[in-house]
Design an enzyme around this catalytic site. Structure first.
Site, short mmCIF file in Angstrom:
data_model
loop_
_atom_site.label_atom_id
_atom_site.label_comp_id
_atom_site.label_asym_id
_atom_site.label_seq_id
_atom_site.Cartn_x
_atom_site.Cartn_y
_atom_site.Cartn_z
N GLY A 134 -3.85 -9.10 10.81
CA GLY A 134 -2.81 -9.35 10.00
C GLY A 134 -1.18 -8.72 10.37
O GLY A 134 -1.34 -8.13 11.45
N ILE A 188 0.94 -6.96 9.01
CA ILE A 188 0.89 -5.39 8.77
C ILE A 188 0.29 -4.70 9.90
O ILE A 188 0.67 -3.75 10.49
CB ILE A 188 0.71 -4.66 7.31
CG1 ILE A 188 1.59 -5.46 6.29
CG2 ILE A 188 0.64 -3.32 7.20
CD1 ILE A 188 1.21 -5.02 4.82
N ARG A 212 12.45 2.44 -0.01
CA ARG A 212 13.59 1.47 -0.54
C ARG A 212 14.51 2.14 -1.46
O ARG A 212 15.64 1.66 -1.32
CB ARG A 212 12.87 0.04 -1.24
CG ARG A 212 12.15 -0.89 -0.30
CD ARG A 212 11.08 -1.83 -1.10
NE ARG A 212 10.74 -2.83 -0.17
CZ ARG A 212 9.62 -3.58 -0.66
NH1 ARG A 212 9.00 -3.39 -1.68
NH2 ARG A 212 9.30 -4.48 0.09
N HIS A 220 2.70 -0.14 -8.14
CA HIS A 220 3.40 -0.97 -6.94
C HIS A 220 3.57 -2.31 -7.23
O HIS A 220 2.73 -3.11 -7.02
CB HIS A 220 2.69 -0.76 -5.66
CG HIS A 220 3.02 -1.62 -4.50
ND1 HIS A 220 4.45 -1.55 -3.99
CD2 HIS A 220 2.90 -3.02 -3.88
CE1 HIS A 220 4.90 -2.62 -3.06
NE2 HIS A 220 3.77 -3.51 -3.18
N GLN A 235 -15.88 -2.34 -0.17
CA GLN A 235 -15.36 -1.34 0.75
C GLN A 235 -15.48 -0.01 0.24
O GLN A 235 -15.91 0.90 1.19
CB GLN A 235 -13.88 -1.52 0.99
CG GLN A 235 -13.88 -2.98 1.85
CD GLN A 235 -12.35 -3.35 2.35
OE1 GLN A 235 -11.35 -2.68 1.98
NE2 GLN A 235 -12.30 -4.28 3.06
N ARG A 267 -2.78 -14.08 -3.01
CA ARG A 267 -2.92 -15.27 -4.15
C ARG A 267 -2.62 -16.86 -3.66
O ARG A 267 -1.66 -17.11 -3.04
CB ARG A 267 -1.80 -14.95 -5.10
CG ARG A 267 -1.78 -15.80 -6.52
CD ARG A 267 -0.59 -15.64 -7.22
NE ARG A 267 -0.52 -14.33 -8.15
CZ ARG A 267 -0.71 -14.15 -9.41
NH1 ARG A 267 -1.03 -15.35 -10.17
NH2 ARG A 267 -0.62 -13.05 -10.00
N ASP A 307 8.44 1.63 -1.97
CA ASP A 307 9.11 1.48 -3.13
C ASP A 307 10.04 2.74 -3.12
O ASP A 307 11.29 2.70 -3.10
CB ASP A 307 8.50 1.76 -4.36
CG ASP A 307 7.34 0.34 -4.31
OD1 ASP A 307 7.55 -0.67 -4.63
OD2 ASP A 307 6.11 0.68 -3.90
P1 NAX Z 1 -1.93 -10.62 6.16
O1 NAX Z 1 -2.33 -12.00 5.57
O2 NAX Z 1 -0.87 -11.17 7.49
O3 NAX Z 1 -2.73 -10.11 6.83
C1 NAX Z 1 -4.03 -9.63 6.17
C2 NAX Z 1 -5.26 -9.48 6.98
O4 NAX Z 1 -6.44 -9.10 6.32
C3 NAX Z 1 -5.73 -11.04 7.31
O5 NAX Z 1 -6.01 -11.05 8.87
C4 NAX Z 1 -7.24 -11.18 6.73
O6 NAX Z 1 -8.01 -11.69 7.54
C5 NAX Z 1 -7.69 -9.62 6.60
N1 NAX Z 1 -8.56 -9.53 5.48
C6 NAX Z 1 -8.71 -10.17 4.36
N2 NAX Z 1 -9.67 -9.68 3.55
C7 NAX Z 1 -10.52 -8.51 4.33
C8 NAX Z 1 -11.62 -8.01 4.11
N3 NAX Z 1 -12.25 -8.23 3.19
N4 NAX Z 1 -11.78 -7.22 5.25
C9 NAX Z 1 -11.11 -6.82 6.17
N5 NAX Z 1 -9.90 -7.71 6.66
C10 NAX Z 1 -9.56 -8.54 5.64
O7 NAX Z 1 -1.18 -9.72 5.20
P2 NAX Z 1 -0.19 -8.71 5.41
O8 NAX Z 1 1.18 -9.14 5.25
O9 NAX Z 1 -0.76 -7.80 6.57
O10 NAX Z 1 -0.48 -7.86 4.08
C11 NAX Z 1 -1.65 -7.16 3.81
C12 NAX Z 1 -1.58 -6.69 2.49
O11 NAX Z 1 -0.61 -5.85 2.08
C13 NAX Z 1 -1.32 -7.91 1.07
O12 NAX Z 1 -2.32 -7.56 0.41
C14 NAX Z 1 -0.09 -7.60 0.82
O13 NAX Z 1 0.33 -8.03 -0.56
C15 NAX Z 1 -0.05 -5.99 0.88
N6 NAX Z 1 1.31 -5.43 0.95
C16 NAX Z 1 1.51 -4.22 0.04
C17 NAX Z 1 2.64 -3.38 0.03
C18 NAX Z 1 2.80 -2.18 -0.54
O14 NAX Z 1 3.80 -1.64 -0.54
N7 NAX Z 1 1.38 -1.48 -1.20
C19 NAX Z 1 3.88 -4.15 0.70
C20 NAX Z 1 3.52 -4.87 1.76
C21 NAX Z 1 2.55 -5.90 1.63
O15 NAX Z 1 3.01 -6.96 0.64
#
Ligand code: NAX
Length: 327
Positions: free
Chosen positions: A14, A16, A164, A189, A114, A94, A161
């Site tokens: 993904g 991140i 920021r 968060h 997990q 979502r 956070d």
């Molecule tokens: P992306 O959609 O670019 O990447 C997520 C990846 O996770 C995808 O490649 C997907 O195939 C994979 N995935 C989904 N379910 C999985 C599982 N069960 N096992 C292994 N891989 C799985 O999202 P990205 O922008 O990288 O964000 C990832 C997560 O971070 C999201 O839930 C997002 O909301 C969260 N965030 C959290 C933040 C925080 O401060 N705690 C800030 C940034 C971000 O919004």
């Protein structure tokens, strides 16, 4: 030279993941003398696994001296084997028309699986950071699903956070961001988090006195930090990735290597501090030393702060109550 440690990252293909893996492999997370073996986890889906292979090709092409090995996985039971550090980034976003309850349920499924896998196969001292949203509740679910592991080894990411908030304070005061000490972010968060600079100092001087503007605190600072994620999406068309990866690096680095008495924010299971019920995965100011964190205790909570803490706590207990029947 040091023995390699195993670092698992989920959601590795993904956005991140793409901002995170290269920095872990270059030694920015665990130190420039610490070799790492990356255990990369993606959903079994063919497209995701293929994209993961592409990221691994690029990691190879960096020829990182500290990258001692690399594995691709589609199953947490193999992906978390003997892992020392687990960064749980992948989560279910979502979708259109999806209710909050559906989102919680979909993520509960991922994070129970997990948590169980970590419980079964990870190192007994594994340090877990949950980034995937809703991060606090997902971390709570993973912790509850791993009864044989230490509950304090499950944490949620509040560091973005925190960073920021620090950056907003630096801009407001005109002081370097690195000079800010004793900043805290309480709670979930989410936009309800409470970034608190009442105890913060810059070169020994009180930040609260320097700013001396409760209206700015309430009407500018807190909404700006709380809605920063949405502002990034609005500007970039994509959610925060590099800054989120950077915060994950900061969180793990500080946990593993220590903060020398400085405060940082981590989402950790409460032991009842500040009246937060036991096990609620809550953002607290902490210090770290020798691979352990300690919640900063005994801070005075004024009426405004208590109201902010109550609000973010209510949201979190609502989320946790919403998944209890699934655990
Ligand atoms: P992306 O959609 O670019 O990447 C997520 C990846 O996770 C995808 O490649 C997907 O195939 C994979 N995935 C989904 N379910 C999985 C599982 N069960 N096992 C292994 N891989 C799985 O999202 P990205 O922008 O990288 O964000 C990832 C997560 O971070 C999201 O839930 C997002 O909301 C969260 N965030 C959290 C933040 C925080 O401060 N705690 C800030 C940034 C971000 O919004």
């Amino acid at each position: 030279s040091k023995k390699p440690v195993r670092v698992a990252v989920t959601g590795a293909a993904g956005q991140i993941g793409y901002a995170l893996l290269f920095r872990i492999a270059s030694g920015e997370m665990l130190g420039k003398d610490q070799p790492v073996i990356l255990q990369l986890l993606e959903i079994p889906d063919e497209k995701a696994q293929k994209a993961l292979k592409g990221v691994m090709m690029e990691l190879e092409d960096c020829a990182f001296p500290l990258l001692a090995g690399m594995e691709a996985h589609g199953d947490p039971m193999t992906g978390f084997k003997d892992t020392d550090y687990a960064l749980l980034v992948g989560a279910r976003p979502r979708g259109p028309g999806m209710e909050r309850a559906d989102l919680l349920a979909a993520n509960a499924q991922i994070f129970t699986a997990q948590g169980k896998a970590l419980n079964a196969v990870a190192s007994r001292d594994v340090k877990v950071l949950v980034v995937g949203n809703p991060a606090n509740t997902n971390a709570y679910i993973a912790m509850k699903s791993a009864p044989d592991l230490k509950r304090e080894n499950f944490t949620a990411m509040l560091r973005l956070d925190h960073n920021r908030a620090a950056s907003q304070i630096a801009a407001k005061t005109g002081k370097p961001v690195a000079s800010i000490r004793k900043l805290a972010v309480w709670g979930n968060h989410s936009p309800t988090m409470y970034a608190d600079y009442r105890f913060a100092t810059i070169d020994g001087a009180s930040v609260k006195d320097m700013i001396n503007d409760q209206v700015w605190n309430k009407d500018v600072f807190l909404p700006t930090v709380g809605k920063r994620g949405a502002a990034i999406i609005e500007a970039r068309g994509l959610s925060s990735a590099a800054s989120a990866a950077n915060a994950a690096i900061d969180h793990m680095r500080d946990w593993a290597l220590g903060t020398n008495g400085e405060w940082v924010t981590m989402g950790v299971p409460s032991n009842g501090e500040y009246g937060i019920p036991k096990d609620v995965m809550f953002g607290f100011p902490v210090t770290t030393e020798g691979g352990q964190y300690k919640i900063v205790e005994g801070l005075p909570i004024d009426e405004f702060s208590q109201a902010c803490i109550d609000k973010t706590l209510a949201e979190l207990t609502g989320e946790q109550d919403g998944v209890k029947h699934l655990l």
